[in-house]
Design a protein around this motif. Structure first.
Motif, short mmCIF file in Angstrom:
data_model
loop_
_atom_site.label_atom_id
_atom_site.label_comp_id
_atom_site.label_asym_id
_atom_site.label_seq_id
_atom_site.Cartn_x
_atom_site.Cartn_y
_atom_site.Cartn_z
N VAL A 8 -1.48 -9.14 -7.99
CA VAL A 8 -1.69 -10.14 -6.94
C VAL A 8 -2.64 -9.56 -5.89
O VAL A 8 -2.42 -8.45 -5.39
N GLY A 9 -3.70 -10.30 -5.57
CA GLY A 9 -4.67 -9.81 -4.59
C GLY A 9 -5.69 -8.89 -5.26
O GLY A 9 -5.64 -8.65 -6.46
N VAL A 15 -5.93 -2.78 -10.16
CA VAL A 15 -5.01 -1.79 -10.74
C VAL A 15 -4.42 -2.33 -12.05
O VAL A 15 -4.26 -1.58 -13.02
N ASN A 38 -5.06 -14.53 -7.40
CA ASN A 38 -5.69 -14.26 -6.11
C ASN A 38 -6.13 -15.56 -5.44
O ASN A 38 -6.25 -16.60 -6.11
N GLY A 104 -1.15 -3.72 2.09
CA GLY A 104 -1.79 -3.81 3.40
C GLY A 104 -2.67 -5.03 3.61
O GLY A 104 -3.07 -5.31 4.73
N ILE A 132 1.02 -0.66 -3.35
CA ILE A 132 0.10 0.37 -2.88
C ILE A 132 0.13 0.39 -1.35
O ILE A 132 -0.14 -0.62 -0.70
N PRO A 134 -1.21 1.46 2.34
CA PRO A 134 -2.50 1.83 2.93
C PRO A 134 -2.52 3.31 3.30
O PRO A 134 -1.48 3.88 3.66
N TYR A 142 -3.42 -3.32 8.54
CA TYR A 142 -2.96 -2.93 7.21
C TYR A 142 -1.56 -2.33 7.26
O TYR A 142 -0.72 -2.59 6.42
N LEU A 175 -11.90 6.69 0.89
CA LEU A 175 -11.00 5.70 0.27
C LEU A 175 -11.82 4.66 -0.47
O LEU A 175 -11.55 4.35 -1.64
N TYR A 179 -11.70 4.26 -4.71
CA TYR A 179 -10.78 3.30 -5.31
C TYR A 179 -10.76 3.38 -6.84
O TYR A 179 -9.70 3.38 -7.45
N ASN A 183 -7.56 4.24 -8.89
CA ASN A 183 -7.00 3.27 -9.84
C ASN A 183 -6.86 3.88 -11.23
O ASN A 183 -5.89 3.61 -11.95
N ILE A 186 -3.79 6.02 -11.13
CA ILE A 186 -2.57 5.18 -11.16
C ILE A 186 -2.37 4.69 -12.60
O ILE A 186 -1.26 4.75 -13.14
P1 GDP Z 1 -5.65 -8.93 -0.78
O1 GDP Z 1 -6.72 -9.21 -1.79
O2 GDP Z 1 -5.68 -9.88 0.37
O3 GDP Z 1 -4.29 -8.85 -1.38
O4 GDP Z 1 -5.96 -7.51 -0.14
P2 GDP Z 1 -6.27 -6.12 -0.86
O5 GDP Z 1 -5.71 -6.09 -2.21
O6 GDP Z 1 -7.72 -5.80 -0.68
O7 GDP Z 1 -5.38 -5.17 0.04
C1 GDP Z 1 -5.87 -4.25 0.97
C2 GDP Z 1 -5.17 -2.95 0.77
O8 GDP Z 1 -5.33 -2.56 -0.58
C3 GDP Z 1 -5.75 -1.84 1.60
O9 GDP Z 1 -4.70 -0.97 1.98
C4 GDP Z 1 -6.71 -1.15 0.66
O10 GDP Z 1 -6.83 0.23 0.92
C5 GDP Z 1 -6.07 -1.36 -0.68
N1 GDP Z 1 -7.04 -1.54 -1.78
C6 GDP Z 1 -8.00 -2.49 -1.92
N2 GDP Z 1 -8.62 -2.37 -3.10
C7 GDP Z 1 -8.03 -1.32 -3.75
C8 GDP Z 1 -8.20 -0.71 -5.02
O11 GDP Z 1 -9.02 -1.10 -5.85
N3 GDP Z 1 -7.37 0.33 -5.31
C9 GDP Z 1 -6.43 0.80 -4.44
N4 GDP Z 1 -5.68 1.83 -4.83
N5 GDP Z 1 -6.24 0.24 -3.26
C10 GDP Z 1 -7.02 -0.80 -2.90
#
Ligand code: GDP
Length: 359
Positions: A8-9, A15, A38, A104, A132, A134, A142, A175, A179, A183, A186
């Motif tokens: 989700v997201g 991941v 998403n 986050g 995951i 932040p 976040y 960061l 990613y 990933n 993970i």
């Molecule tokens: P959403 O799409 O609104 O759910 O938001 P995100 O999935 O982008 O969530 C943001 C959080 O996810 C932040 O804490 C980012 O550091 C983390 N994040 C975003 N993309 C990645 C990714 O590809 N891998 C990892 N490990 N963390 C991610």
């Protein structure tokens, strides 16, 4: 453990894609279904997965922009479509469902706990969260989002496996740029855990089974996974120290939630060539783990692999103490307090403006 993965997201989708890819590349067959959900159309387009776009009415495919209340709302509104898509991917062989999300953000943060709750009402198999956290340097929004989301996720899921975004990042890797590498780590580590119960070429009674993973996670709460690997001799008798020191490294510097010092249950999986796994090493590593994490309930098993290295995978369920988790929760609370104060401040100045305007 045959698992269905629902990302989700943005982070959740990426991941999930990495995990599915790792599983199929290695021919494990532990990932039996996957889906990405998403509210941002562009994030879904780049994924090699089946997808469901939610929030079409409210946000028209543009995402919820870090608003996790809106994230929960769009998931709620389109829940039937999401559940329908999951239903088509959940076969009778599935032993668990993982809802994967960055805690986050907005869509994953708000949507994942709601989805978990709905899935719990439908499926008898365990529904786990893979959340995951932040990293420390990420902004207060976040931290606040993740704090709220985590609380609900822990309550709704059968267990919540946490990965701190700082934990498996190499030093010097930012960061953002990191990613993909994170990933991949993970995917490899969680992927091995899922595959462990599927041991393809495994014979012998010490081979780990899916039920050991499920039993380690039974009881709920927060779970964490540790990993370390080292070169090994082809002779098991030479590998007593390799097994013990690799296990120690997995726990002390390889955990997805660093500084975890006590947990209710543990599982030690030693992966490598069956004839190179030292039984004495495994026994010593298990009893070390019992003392280290303060529990009498440590399971163990092998994961036979055609690898020259030996790897230790440590799953801890019912985490009772982790300095990193305490630190995160404290920061999230602090950030929430500051946000509230800012809002009150804004309200006050708004009122003052109004009063000024009136006078
Ligand atoms: P959403 O799409 O609104 O759910 O938001 P995100 O999935 O982008 O969530 C943001 C959080 O996810 C932040 O804490 C980012 O550091 C983390 N994040 C975003 N993309 C990645 C990714 O590809 N891998 C990892 N490990 N963390 C991610």
């Amino acid at each position: 453990m045959k698992s269905v993965l629902i990302g989700v997201g943005q982070a959740g989708g990426k991941v999930t894609a990495a995990l599915s890819d790792f599983d199929s590349r290695n021919g494990f067959g532990a990932v039996v279904g996957s889906l990405a959900v998403n509210s941002a159309r562009s994030d879904l387009q780049s994924l090699p997965l089946d997808t469901v776009l939610i929030g079409g009415v409210d946000v028209s495919g543009h995402g919820v922009g870090g608003d996790n209340e809106l994230g929960a709302q769009v998931m709620q509104e389109d829940i039937q479509e999401v559940l329908g898509a999951i239903d088509g991917r959940t076969t009778a062989e599935a032993e668990a469902i993982f809802v994967v999300a960055g805690l986050g953000g907005g869509t994953g943060s708000g949507g994942a706990p709601y989805l978990v709750r709905e899935l719990q009402q439908i499926y008898d198999i365990p529904v786990y969260g893979l959340g995951i956290l932040p990293g420390r340097d990420e902004g207060s929004l976040y931290q606040v989002n993740a704090g709220r989301s985590l609380k609900t996720l822990i309550r709704e899921a059968d267990a919540t496996l946490l990965v701190d975004n700082d934990a498996w990042r190499s030093s010097g890797e930012s960061l953002e740029s990191g990613y993909e590498a994170i990933n991949e780590r993970i995917a490899q580590r969680v992927g091995l855990l899922l595959a462990a119960g599927e041991a393809v070429n495994g014979v012998g009674e010490s081979v780990v089974d899916s039920s050991e993973v499920i039993n380690t996670l039974r009881g709920g709460g927060v779970a964490t996974l540790g990993y370390a690997a080292a070169e090994a001799s082809s002779d098991a008798a030479m590998n007593v120290n390799v097994v013990t020191s690799t296990t120690r490294r997995a726990v002390r510097s390889g955990m997805s939630l660093p500084d975890t010092t006590s947990a209710e249950r543990g599982l030690l999986v030693v992966a490598g060539r069956p004839d190179s796994i030292s039984r004495k090493g495994v026994e010593r590593a298990r009893s070390w783990l019992e003392t280290e994490i303060d529990t009498m309930e440590v399971r163990g098993g092998d994961f036979p692999m055609r690898e020259d290295r030996l790897a230790a995978l440590v799953l801890l369920g019912g985490v009772a103490h982790s300095d990193r988790l305490e630190g995160f929760l404290e920061r999230a609370r602090q950030a929430a307090r500051e946000e509230k104060e800012r809002e009150q401040e804004d309200d006050r100045s708004l009122t003052d403006d109004r009063i000024d305007g009136l006078l």
